[in-house]
Scaffold this active site. Structure first.
Site, PDB file in Angstrom:
ATOM      1  N   ASP A   8      35.130 -24.049  -3.157  1.00  0.00           N
ATOM      2  CA  ASP A   8      36.258 -23.920  -2.247  1.00  0.00           C
ATOM      3  C   ASP A   8      35.750 -23.269  -0.958  1.00  0.00           C
ATOM      4  O   ASP A   8      34.623 -22.770  -0.909  1.00  0.00           O
ATOM      5  CB  ASP A   8      37.363 -23.092  -2.893  1.00  0.00           C
ATOM      6  CG  ASP A   8      38.741 -23.399  -2.333  1.00  0.00           C
ATOM      7  OD1 ASP A   8      38.832 -24.203  -1.379  1.00  0.00           O
ATOM      8  OD2 ASP A   8      39.732 -22.854  -2.844  1.00  0.00           O
ATOM      9  N   GLU A  10      37.834 -21.116   1.483  1.00  0.00           N
ATOM     10  CA  GLU A  10      38.430 -19.896   2.029  1.00  0.00           C
ATOM     11  C   GLU A  10      37.607 -18.647   1.706  1.00  0.00           C
ATOM     12  O   GLU A  10      37.625 -17.675   2.463  1.00  0.00           O
ATOM     13  CB  GLU A  10      39.853 -19.716   1.523  1.00  0.00           C
ATOM     14  CG  GLU A  10      40.876 -20.662   2.113  1.00  0.00           C
ATOM     15  CD  GLU A  10      41.010 -21.966   1.341  1.00  0.00           C
ATOM     16  OE1 GLU A  10      41.869 -22.784   1.693  1.00  0.00           O
ATOM     17  OE2 GLU A  10      40.230 -22.176   0.380  1.00  0.00           O
ATOM     18  N   HIS A  60      37.875 -28.108  -1.555  1.00  0.00           N
ATOM     19  CA  HIS A  60      38.743 -27.593  -0.487  1.00  0.00           C
ATOM     20  C   HIS A  60      39.441 -28.697   0.286  1.00  0.00           C
ATOM     21  O   HIS A  60      38.788 -29.618   0.792  1.00  0.00           O
ATOM     22  CB  HIS A  60      37.934 -26.736   0.492  1.00  0.00           C
ATOM     23  CG  HIS A  60      38.728 -26.302   1.679  1.00  0.00           C
ATOM     24  ND1 HIS A  60      39.768 -25.396   1.583  1.00  0.00           N
ATOM     25  CD2 HIS A  60      38.671 -26.663   2.989  1.00  0.00           C
ATOM     26  CE1 HIS A  60      40.296 -25.211   2.784  1.00  0.00           C
ATOM     27  NE2 HIS A  60      39.652 -25.973   3.652  1.00  0.00           N
ATOM     28  N   HIS A 104      39.277 -17.576  -3.690  1.00  0.00           N
ATOM     29  CA  HIS A 104      40.149 -16.639  -2.981  1.00  0.00           C
ATOM     30  C   HIS A 104      41.230 -16.134  -3.930  1.00  0.00           C
ATOM     31  O   HIS A 104      41.432 -16.690  -5.015  1.00  0.00           O
ATOM     32  CB  HIS A 104      40.802 -17.330  -1.784  1.00  0.00           C
ATOM     33  CG  HIS A 104      41.423 -18.650  -2.152  1.00  0.00           C
ATOM     34  ND1 HIS A 104      42.673 -18.759  -2.731  1.00  0.00           N
ATOM     35  CD2 HIS A 104      40.933 -19.910  -2.063  1.00  0.00           C
ATOM     36  CE1 HIS A 104      42.935 -20.027  -2.968  1.00  0.00           C
ATOM     37  NE2 HIS A 104      41.881 -20.759  -2.577  1.00  0.00           N
ATOM     38  N   HIS A 115      46.231 -17.797  -1.449  1.00  0.00           N
ATOM     39  CA  HIS A 115      47.241 -18.823  -1.713  1.00  0.00           C
ATOM     40  C   HIS A 115      46.896 -19.476  -3.050  1.00  0.00           C
ATOM     41  O   HIS A 115      45.823 -19.236  -3.611  1.00  0.00           O
ATOM     42  CB  HIS A 115      47.263 -19.880  -0.608  1.00  0.00           C
ATOM     43  CG  HIS A 115      46.030 -20.738  -0.580  1.00  0.00           C
ATOM     44  ND1 HIS A 115      44.830 -20.300  -0.048  1.00  0.00           N
ATOM     45  CD2 HIS A 115      45.783 -21.985  -1.061  1.00  0.00           C
ATOM     46  CE1 HIS A 115      43.920 -21.258  -0.170  1.00  0.00           C
ATOM     47  NE2 HIS A 115      44.473 -22.287  -0.800  1.00  0.00           N
ATOM     48  N   GLU A 134      44.087 -19.733  -8.356  1.00  0.00           N
ATOM     49  CA  GLU A 134      43.388 -20.972  -8.685  1.00  0.00           C
ATOM     50  C   GLU A 134      42.251 -20.689  -9.657  1.00  0.00           C
ATOM     51  O   GLU A 134      41.970 -21.483 -10.557  1.00  0.00           O
ATOM     52  CB  GLU A 134      42.871 -21.620  -7.404  1.00  0.00           C
ATOM     53  CG  GLU A 134      43.966 -22.144  -6.500  1.00  0.00           C
ATOM     54  CD  GLU A 134      43.475 -22.584  -5.132  1.00  0.00           C
ATOM     55  OE1 GLU A 134      42.240 -22.670  -4.925  1.00  0.00           O
ATOM     56  OE2 GLU A 134      44.321 -22.848  -4.251  1.00  0.00           O
TER      57      GLU A 134
END
Length: 275
Positions: A8, A10, A60, A104, A115, A134
Site C-alpha cells: 500500500d 499511504e 493502493h 496505515h 482510513h 485494513e
C-alpha cells in the site's frame, strides 16, 4: 521459499498528505519512486533471509503505482485492477509468508492518512466486534490460508495496531505520526536500512502455519445515513444503525468479497460536496 508483499502507499516513506498518493499529481509521481524504494528494500531483505521468489501485489488505489522499471529484478509484480482478493490477491496460492508494506491505521483511528478502503466516508470497521484496519482484515484473511504475517511497515500508529493483530511480526515505522497530514519522516536511505534488516529477520518466521477457518462478522459505519441505506440494498447486508451496516460470512474470503461490494456501493452513492 515464496513470499508475498501486499504494498500500500499511504504508509510509504515520506508520504504525509493527499497529493502524495493520488494518481496524476506531481507529488504522486515523486512518491512513486520512494514507494518503489521501500518495496526494493524489503525484497532485498527477504532474499537475504532465504526467499527465492517474491511476488509484490500492488494494493493502493488504481493499483498501478509502483515503477516496474525500477523494481528489484528478483521480484515479480502483480499490478492493476480488478482482483478478486484485491490487496491480498495471491494469498491463496501458498506463499510461506506475507509482508504488509506501506500500511496505515484504520478508519476512525489516529494516524497518517488513516482510513479503511474508502478515504473518508467510513468512520469505523469492526471484525468480530474488534475495530479493524485494513491490516487486521488482511491478517485474518492470511490466517485463513495458513500464511503468517512476517513484517508490517508504515507509521508508528500502524505498528501499534499491527502489534495486536500480528504479534509475532517484525515492525518498521518509517515515520512518526504528528497528525493526519503531518509526520516526522526518515530519509529514504535510513528507512531502507531498517526495512532490509527487518525483512531478513522476518524470514525466520516464514513457513505455513495451521489455517484458521471460520465464520466472521463485519460491521461498517459511514459518515452519513444514505451510505448505510445504499449498502443495505445488498442481499445479506443489514442496516443495524442509522449509519451502520453489518453482515455475516461463512469464511474470511467471502467476508472480504462482501466488504468490497459494500464499499463499492457506498462510494457510488457519494454526491458532490455533501457526500
Amino acid at each position: 521459499m515464496r513470499i508475498m508483499i501486499s504494498a500500500d502507499m499511504e504508509g510509504a516513506t515520506g508520504v504525509t498528505w493527499t497529493d502524495d498518493v493520488v494518481p496524476g499529481t506531481e507529488q504522486w509521481q515523486r512518491f512513486r519512486t520512494l514507494f518503489t524504494g521501500d518495496v526494493n528494500a524489503a525484497v532485498a531483505g527477504l532474499h537475504d533471509g532465504g526467499a527465492t521468489d517474491v511476488l509484490v501485489n500492488e494494493a493502493h488505489s488504481s493499483q498501478r503505482n509502483l515503477l516496474l522499471e525500477q523494481l528489484d529484478p528478483r521480484a515479480r509484480m502483480l499490478t492493476g485492477r480488478h482482483k478478486p482478493l484485491s490487496m491480498m490477491q495471491g494469498i491463496d496460492s501458498g506463499p510461506a509468508g506475507v509482508v504488509f508494506l506501506g500500511y496505515h491505521a484504520g478508519a476512525g483511528a489516529d494516524g497518517v492518512l488513516s482510513h479503511t478502503y474508502l478515504e473518508n466516508q467510513i468512520t469505523g470497521v469492526w471484525l468480530d466486534g474488534v475495530a479493524a484496519s485494513e491490516g487486521r482484515l488482511n491478517a485474518a484473511l492470511a490466517a485463513e490460508y495458513g500464511v503468517p504475517v512476517l513484517l508490517v511497515t508504515g507509521d508508528d500508529k500502524t505498528c501499534e495496531d499491527a502489534a495486536d493483530y500480528a504479534p509475532g511480526a517484525e515492525l518498521v515505522a518509517v515515520k512518526e505520526c504528528v497528525s493526519r497530514y503531518a509526520a516526522i519522516c526518515l530519509p529514504p536511505s535510513r528507512a531502507a536500512e531498517l526495512l532490509t534488516s527487518a525483512a531478513a529477520r522476518a524470514m525466520t518466521r516464514a513457513g505455513a502455519v495451521e489455517p484458521a477457518p471460520g465464520a466472521h462478522r463485519i460491521e461498517v459505519e459511514f459518515d452519513a445515513s444514505h451510505l448505510a441505506q445504499a449498502a443495505a440494498v445488498i442481499p445479506t447486508v443489514d442496516q443495524v444503525g442509522v449509519r451502520r451496516v453489518g453482515f455475516d460470512a461463512p469464511n474470511m474470503t467471502e467476508a472480504m468479497k462482501a466488504f468490497k461490494v459494500v464499499t463499492a456501493i457506498a462510494a457510488g452513492a457519494v454526491q458532490g460536496k455533501y457526500g
